[in-house]
Write an enzyme that holds these catalytic residues in place. Structure first.
Site, mmCIF file in Angstrom:
data_model
loop_
_atom_site.group_PDB
_atom_site.id
_atom_site.type_symbol
_atom_site.label_atom_id
_atom_site.label_comp_id
_atom_site.label_asym_id
_atom_site.label_seq_id
_atom_site.Cartn_x
_atom_site.Cartn_y
_atom_site.Cartn_z
ATOM 1 N N LYS A 168 14.919 -23.401 15.304
ATOM 2 C CA LYS A 168 15.323 -22.465 14.238
ATOM 3 C C LYS A 168 14.600 -22.821 12.950
ATOM 4 O O LYS A 168 14.102 -21.929 12.253
ATOM 5 C CB LYS A 168 16.837 -22.546 13.991
ATOM 6 N N ASN B 294 18.962 -27.520 14.596
ATOM 7 C CA ASN B 294 18.130 -26.950 15.655
ATOM 8 C C ASN B 294 16.689 -26.806 15.128
ATOM 9 O O ASN B 294 16.390 -25.959 14.289
ATOM 10 C CB ASN B 294 18.712 -25.585 16.058
ATOM 11 N N ARG C 47 15.951 -13.060 14.815
ATOM 12 C CA ARG C 47 15.913 -13.987 13.673
ATOM 13 C C ARG C 47 14.880 -13.531 12.638
ATOM 14 O O ARG C 47 15.131 -13.607 11.439
ATOM 15 C CB ARG C 47 15.606 -15.415 14.167
ATOM 16 N N GLY D 79 15.934 -21.995 24.060
ATOM 17 C CA GLY D 79 17.079 -21.229 24.546
ATOM 18 C C GLY D 79 16.710 -20.294 25.697
ATOM 19 O O GLY D 79 16.082 -20.702 26.676
ATOM 20 N N TYR D 80 17.092 -19.037 25.565
ATOM 21 C CA TYR D 80 16.908 -18.049 26.627
ATOM 22 C C TYR D 80 15.549 -17.338 26.521
ATOM 23 O O TYR D 80 15.318 -16.363 27.243
ATOM 24 C CB TYR D 80 18.066 -17.037 26.593
ATOM 25 N N ASP D 81 14.658 -17.800 25.651
ATOM 26 C CA ASP D 81 13.350 -17.145 25.474
ATOM 27 C C ASP D 81 12.582 -16.919 26.783
ATOM 28 O O ASP D 81 11.961 -15.865 26.957
ATOM 29 C CB ASP D 81 12.464 -17.943 24.510
ATOM 30 N N LYS E 170 6.984 -13.366 18.387
ATOM 31 C CA LYS E 170 8.422 -13.582 18.147
ATOM 32 C C LYS E 170 8.750 -13.562 16.661
ATOM 33 O O LYS E 170 9.747 -12.978 16.244
ATOM 34 C CB LYS E 170 8.865 -14.900 18.791
ATOM 35 N N ASP F 181 23.847 -18.117 12.862
ATOM 36 C CA ASP F 181 24.580 -18.123 14.121
ATOM 37 C C ASP F 181 23.997 -17.011 14.978
ATOM 38 O O ASP F 181 23.831 -15.874 14.510
ATOM 39 C CB ASP F 181 26.086 -17.947 13.926
ATOM 40 N N SER F 182 23.647 -17.338 16.184
ATOM 41 C CA SER F 182 22.896 -16.387 16.991
ATOM 42 C C SER F 182 23.247 -16.541 18.459
ATOM 43 O O SER F 182 23.907 -17.499 18.850
ATOM 44 C CB SER F 182 21.397 -16.623 16.767
HETATM 45 P P1 ITT Z 1 23.106 -24.734 14.796
HETATM 46 O O1 ITT Z 1 24.521 -24.280 15.026
HETATM 47 O O2 ITT Z 1 22.988 -26.168 14.341
HETATM 48 O O3 ITT Z 1 22.311 -23.809 13.936
HETATM 49 P P2 ITT Z 1 22.743 -24.119 17.637
HETATM 50 O O4 ITT Z 1 21.549 -24.193 18.567
HETATM 51 O O5 ITT Z 1 24.025 -24.754 18.101
HETATM 52 O O6 ITT Z 1 22.307 -24.724 16.227
HETATM 53 P P3 ITT Z 1 24.063 -21.511 17.639
HETATM 54 O O7 ITT Z 1 25.437 -22.084 17.646
HETATM 55 O O8 ITT Z 1 23.767 -20.374 16.707
HETATM 56 O O9 ITT Z 1 22.966 -22.616 17.280
HETATM 57 O O10 ITT Z 1 23.696 -21.107 19.130
HETATM 58 C C1 ITT Z 1 22.625 -20.278 19.368
HETATM 59 C C2 ITT Z 1 22.255 -20.315 20.849
HETATM 60 O O11 ITT Z 1 21.876 -18.979 21.242
HETATM 61 C C3 ITT Z 1 21.025 -21.180 21.051
HETATM 62 O O12 ITT Z 1 21.365 -22.513 21.370
HETATM 63 C C4 ITT Z 1 20.320 -20.448 22.204
HETATM 64 O O13 ITT Z 1 20.871 -20.844 23.439
HETATM 65 C C5 ITT Z 1 20.646 -18.981 21.932
HETATM 66 N N1 ITT Z 1 19.611 -18.391 21.061
HETATM 67 C C6 ITT Z 1 19.745 -18.027 19.748
HETATM 68 N N2 ITT Z 1 18.580 -17.596 19.245
HETATM 69 C C7 ITT Z 1 17.687 -17.691 20.250
HETATM 70 C C8 ITT Z 1 16.311 -17.427 20.341
HETATM 71 O O14 ITT Z 1 15.599 -17.032 19.302
HETATM 72 N N3 ITT Z 1 15.719 -17.636 21.517
HETATM 73 C C9 ITT Z 1 16.390 -18.060 22.589
HETATM 74 N N4 ITT Z 1 17.691 -18.377 22.587
HETATM 75 C C10 ITT Z 1 18.344 -18.191 21.417
#
Ligand code: ITT
Length: 206
Positions: A13, A10, A182, A154-156, A176, A72-73
């Protein structure tokens, strides 16, 4: 120089990681999943952010044979009993994009007056396939009813952090990277790795 693998593909990230690790980048190098040939698809089979971050970090460190950290977030919404939570990335199906995930969230919350939510981020550090430590950060806020702003991912665009009247999508990295879930988890792991680097330096000079 110490090499450490950021176990994610990602790119958003990774940008946030690099900003937080900036003070240490003269002493360590961050590689990402894209730098590792044949990087495996890691299945997130855990039932918590901690478990999933740990699975990703352990498998990455074993595969690449170097220390690795993984994030993981996700977003937890009070009125949805914590959903989408650990399923935030897969909320609208495996092939959906951010816009579809946001539309699904807004549809689920339509007419709900309780808009409370929080972002959670857990970063796990692992070495030789073994867990070292996990670091958690959270930020509370509210979900608005239509997306605003183009920064972040994402949901930002629908999340307004407490104390502000703009979304993370509008506030951008200047805010942010200081107050997010994060940013808070990163502050902890950066301090931990700085101590490790300092003790390695002490050792060299003894
Ligand atoms: P990796 O597993 O490769 O790290 P991923 O995007 O699949 O990438 P996750 O499984 O941790 O990561 O899913 C996290 C999701 O949660 C991410 O795709 C967003 O939809 C949301 N999310 C997490 N952090 C966020 C942020 O800072 N801002 C907005 N949305 C966020």
């Amino acid at each position: 120089m110490l090499q450490i693998l950021a176990a994610t593909s990602n790119k958003h990230k990774v940008e946030e990681f690099r900003a937080a690790f900036a003070p240490l980048l003269s002493r360590m190098e961050i590689l990402t999943a894209d730098d590792i040939h044949g990087y495996p698809e890691i299945r997130e089979t855990g039932t918590s952010f901690e478990e999933n971050a740990d699975i990703k970090a352990r498998e990455a460190s074993a595969y690449a044979d170097m220390p690795a950290f993984a994030d993981d977030s996700g977003l937890e919404v009070a009125v949805l009993n914590g959903a989408p939570g650990i399923f935030s990335a897969r909320y609208a199906g495996d092939h959906a994009g951010d816009a579809e995930r946001i539309q699904k969230l807004l549809a689920e919350m339509k007419g709900k007056t309780n808009r409370r939510a929080r972002f959670v981020c857990v970063i796990a550090l692992a070495y030789r396939g073994t867990s070292v430590k996990t670091f958690r950060g959270e930020v509370n806020g509210t979900i608005i009813d239509e997306p605003r702003g183009t920064h972040g991912f994402g949901y930002d665009p629908v999340f307004v952090p407490d104390g502000y009247d703009k979304t993370f999508g509008e506030l951008g990295p200047e805010v942010k990277d200081k107050i997010s879930h994060r940013a808070k988890a990163l502050e902890k792991i950066v301090a931990f790795i700085k101590e490790e680097l300092d003790s390695m330096d002490d050792f060299e000079f003894e």
